[in-house]
Motif scaffolding. Structure first.
Motif, short mmCIF file in Angstrom:
data_model
loop_
_atom_site.label_atom_id
_atom_site.label_comp_id
_atom_site.label_asym_id
_atom_site.label_seq_id
_atom_site.Cartn_x
_atom_site.Cartn_y
_atom_site.Cartn_z
N GLU A 1 68.23 36.50 33.53
CA GLU A 1 67.77 35.49 34.47
C GLU A 1 68.56 35.55 35.78
OE1 GLU A 1 66.18 31.86 31.67
OE2 GLU A 1 68.34 32.23 31.73
N LYS A 2 69.83 35.93 35.68
CA LYS A 2 70.66 36.04 36.90
C LYS A 2 70.20 37.19 37.79
CE LYS A 2 74.93 34.22 34.81
NZ LYS A 2 75.26 33.13 35.72
N ILE A 3 69.89 38.35 37.16
CA ILE A 3 69.55 39.52 37.96
C ILE A 3 68.08 39.54 38.35
CG2 ILE A 3 71.37 40.88 36.89
CD1 ILE A 3 69.22 42.29 35.24
N GLY A 4 67.27 38.68 37.73
CA GLY A 4 65.84 38.67 38.00
C GLY A 4 65.46 38.60 39.46
N PRO A 5 66.05 37.65 40.24
CA PRO A 5 65.69 37.55 41.66
C PRO A 5 65.96 38.82 42.45
CG PRO A 5 66.86 35.59 40.93
CD PRO A 5 66.97 36.58 39.82
N TYR A 6 66.99 39.57 42.08
CA TYR A 6 67.33 40.79 42.81
C TYR A 6 66.40 41.95 42.45
CZ TYR A 6 71.55 38.18 43.82
OH TYR A 6 72.43 37.21 44.25
N MET A 7 65.83 41.91 41.24
CA MET A 7 64.94 42.97 40.80
C MET A 7 63.47 42.68 41.14
SD MET A 7 66.98 45.18 39.51
CE MET A 7 68.23 44.61 40.68
N GLN A 8 63.16 41.44 41.56
CA GLN A 8 61.77 41.04 41.77
C GLN A 8 61.01 41.94 42.73
OE1 GLN A 8 60.30 38.65 39.89
NE2 GLN A 8 58.44 39.51 40.80
N PRO A 9 61.61 42.42 43.84
CA PRO A 9 60.85 43.32 44.73
C PRO A 9 60.33 44.57 44.03
CG PRO A 9 62.80 42.51 45.86
CD PRO A 9 62.93 42.08 44.43
N LEU B 1 55.39 47.21 41.41
CA LEU B 1 54.66 47.57 40.20
C LEU B 1 53.37 46.77 40.11
CD1 LEU B 1 55.05 49.42 37.74
CD2 LEU B 1 56.07 47.49 36.54
N GLY B 2 53.43 45.51 40.53
CA GLY B 2 52.22 44.67 40.54
C GLY B 2 51.18 45.18 41.52
N VAL B 3 51.61 45.71 42.67
CA VAL B 3 50.67 46.27 43.65
C VAL B 3 49.91 47.45 43.04
CG1 VAL B 3 50.48 47.49 45.84
CG2 VAL B 3 51.97 45.51 45.66
N ILE B 4 50.62 48.31 42.32
CA ILE B 4 49.97 49.47 41.69
C ILE B 4 48.98 49.01 40.62
CG2 ILE B 4 50.39 51.48 40.22
CD1 ILE B 4 53.00 51.90 41.74
N LYS B 5 49.38 48.03 39.81
CA LYS B 5 48.49 47.54 38.75
C LYS B 5 47.24 46.89 39.34
CE LYS B 5 50.49 45.52 35.17
NZ LYS B 5 51.41 44.66 34.37
N SER B 6 47.37 46.30 40.53
CA SER B 6 46.22 45.63 41.15
C SER B 6 45.15 46.61 41.61
CB SER B 6 46.69 44.79 42.34
OG SER B 6 47.13 45.62 43.43
N ARG B 7 45.50 47.91 41.67
CA ARG B 7 44.52 48.91 42.07
C ARG B 7 43.51 49.22 40.95
NH1 ARG B 7 46.71 48.02 46.34
NH2 ARG B 7 47.22 49.53 47.97
N PHE B 8 43.80 48.73 39.75
CA PHE B 8 42.95 49.03 38.60
C PHE B 8 42.49 47.74 37.93
CE2 PHE B 8 46.21 52.32 39.07
CZ PHE B 8 45.43 53.46 39.24
N LYS B 9 41.47 47.83 37.11
CA LYS B 9 41.02 46.69 36.33
C LYS B 9 42.10 46.32 35.30
CE LYS B 9 36.08 47.72 36.75
NZ LYS B 9 34.83 48.04 36.01
N PRO B 10 42.24 45.04 34.99
CA PRO B 10 43.30 44.61 34.04
C PRO B 10 43.22 45.30 32.68
CG PRO B 10 42.37 42.72 35.19
CD PRO B 10 41.52 43.89 35.56
N THR B 11 42.01 45.72 32.29
CA THR B 11 41.84 46.36 30.97
C THR B 11 41.82 47.88 31.05
OG1 THR B 11 39.42 46.16 31.21
CG2 THR B 11 40.58 44.38 30.04
N SER B 12 42.10 48.44 32.23
CA SER B 12 42.03 49.90 32.41
C SER B 12 43.16 50.61 31.66
CB SER B 12 42.10 50.25 33.89
OG SER B 12 43.37 49.93 34.41
N LYS B 13 42.95 51.89 31.42
CA LYS B 13 43.97 52.67 30.73
C LYS B 13 45.24 52.81 31.57
CE LYS B 13 42.25 57.17 32.35
NZ LYS B 13 41.76 58.52 31.95
N GLU B 14 45.09 52.78 32.90
CA GLU B 14 46.26 52.90 33.78
C GLU B 14 47.17 51.68 33.64
OE1 GLU B 14 43.09 55.51 35.47
OE2 GLU B 14 43.15 53.43 34.77
N VAL B 15 46.58 50.48 33.62
CA VAL B 15 47.37 49.25 33.47
C VAL B 15 47.99 49.20 32.07
CG1 VAL B 15 47.28 46.73 33.36
CG2 VAL B 15 46.11 47.95 35.21
#
Length: 439
Positions: A301-309, A314-328
């Motif tokens: 929980e302490k390091i979470g804010p520093y790793m969030q970017p 990773l979220g941007v890449i996942k948004s390029r595909f459907k949530p149920t896609s093999k890539e996600v």
């Protein structure tokens, strides 16, 4: 010419624990208060703690009674090392500096050394700008530690060259042939390996790079990596280097929003079958010099804010595909199985990394020695990507010339396994680009 006397501040030793061997034939003074200060940094897992422990071990090797009186010779062609015990604050200091701080104790020792050896030049070496100003107010000469500073401050812009009015026949040849011989390419000096070019003539243009192995200037084709498409020439060059298995070390620099980390992560996912593990790490540099301890929660929980970017990319890449896609599903599975790991950089130190794709974000906050420590962790089959913006350095003792990212880029230029690209155009949004340029 008399040898100089260098008095070293704590931050110099924490920046480079081998600095005592980099000051040529000059004598070196370590104030006793500096050893006290170093003792506070010995415990911990950060790279700065590693530096403190390594210097303590170095001192243990050469320690002896002479260290406090006659000095210990550091080796052929080098001067002697002394430890100076505390000295009372002289009257000239009491008038301006009433607090009995570590910095002021160092200044008192420096003034004592200056008066004791009037025929020799005494210089306080510190990376603390305020301490340098205080020293100069007392008539003491003070300088930054510059042994690992980059001399050419424009080194980061050298990864991409733009040639206007380029020979049209050569542009056409790059589209119709495997490449053009490097000996035919107009250049004022020898071309470094993996140099990237934008070649233009009127409405004709081509993107190219220098393939040192084949001795050719080749055309760079536009690649897509795990749903991420390059939007400009520098991003195209970046993906070319990131996807090239022969380039084992890549440096990506540029202001916020240029896509450095996103491109590196997308390229890693595109090649996930080539590596046993994908690692994303960044140094933790708390704002306002506040330690992680003040944050609530457990370690994660302490390091979470520093790793969030990194999670955001990773979220941007996942948004390029459907949530149920093999890539996600593949991304989620890799995270679950720890084949894709996002972690603070301090947790990586000491490991030997083989067959890994290792992305180090915010590398401008690392010292040259820290970058060296990371690179020497690389085993067979490992590829290292350093990303960062030298305009946004959070460490108080680093600048555009002394940070590890610029230092590595300067030293590695010309090596066949290295490539560097400086991304210029922000692609996050028009607002972000406008703010980056105007604010």
């Amino acid at each position: 010419m008399a040898k100089k006397i260098f008095i070293l501040d704590t931050n110099v030793l924490l920046h480079d624990h081998k600095c005592i061997y980099n000051l040529e034939e000059n004598d070196i003074i370590i104030p006793i208060v500096v050893l006290e200060e170093l003792d506070k940094f010995k415990k911990g897992n950060d790279l700065i703690n590693f530096q403190a422990r390594e210097f303590a071990r170095e001192m243990d090797k050469i320690a002896g009674e002479k260290l406090f009186k006659d000095g210990v010779a550091l080796g052929k062609g080098l001067g002697k090392l002394f430890v100076a015990t505390g000295k009372p604050l002289p009257e000239e200091m009491k008038d301006s500096f009433s607090e009995h701080t570590a910095d002021h104790r160092i200044l008192a020792i420096a003034l004592h050394i200056k008066s004791k050896f009037p025929r020799r030049q005494s210089i306080l070496i510190t990376k603390d700008i305020n301490l340098r100003l205080k020293a100069k107010s007392l008539g003491l000469k003070s300088e930054d530690y510059e042994n690992d500073k980059v001399k050419d401050i424009d080194i980061l812009s050298h990864g991409v060259e733009i040639h206007e009015n380029f020979d049209k026949s050569m542009i056409e040849a790059l589209y119709t042939h495997p490449g053009i011989p490097e000996v035919e390419f107009p250049a004022d000096e020898d071309l470094p390996p993996n140099q990237y070019f934008v070649l233009r003539n009127g409405n004709q243009s081509v993107l190219a790079f220098h393939d040192k192995v084949s001795g050719l200037i080749k055309r760079v084709e536009k690649h897509t990596a795990y749903g991420i498409e390059p939007r400009n020439a520098e991003q195209t060059f970046s993906l070319d280097a990131l996807l090239n298995p022969d380039i084992k070390l890549v440096s990506l620099t540029g202001k916020a929003g240029t896509g450095k980390t996103l491109l590196a992560l997308a390229a890693a996912m595109q090649q996930f079958q080539m590596y046993n593990q994908i690692l994303l790490a960044r140094p933790i540099v708390p704002l306002a010099n506040r330690d992680l301890g003040f944050l609530p929660g457990d370690v994660n929980e302490k390091i979470g804010p520093y790793m969030q970017p990194l999670f955001d990319n990773l979220g941007v890449i996942k948004s390029r595909f459907k949530p149920t896609s093999k890539e996600v599903n593949r991304i989620d599975e890799m995270v679950k199985n720890e084949q894709l790991v996002i972690t603070p950089l301090a947790y990586i130190r000491g490991r030997s990394l083989s067959d890994a794709y290792f992305i180090i974000d915010e590398a401008q906050n690392l010292t040259p020695h820290e970058v060296k420590t990371i690179i020497t962790r690389a085993g067979e089959g490992t590829k290292l990507i350093f990303t960062g913006d030298v305009q946004q350095i959070d460490s108080p003792y680093l600048d555009m010339q002394s940070n590890g990212l610029a230092y590595m880029t300067d030293k590695m230029r010309g090596q066949e396994l290295f490539a560097h690209i400086n991304l210029v155009k922000g692609e996050r949004s028009y607002l972000a680009e406008l703010a980056s340029n105007l604010l």
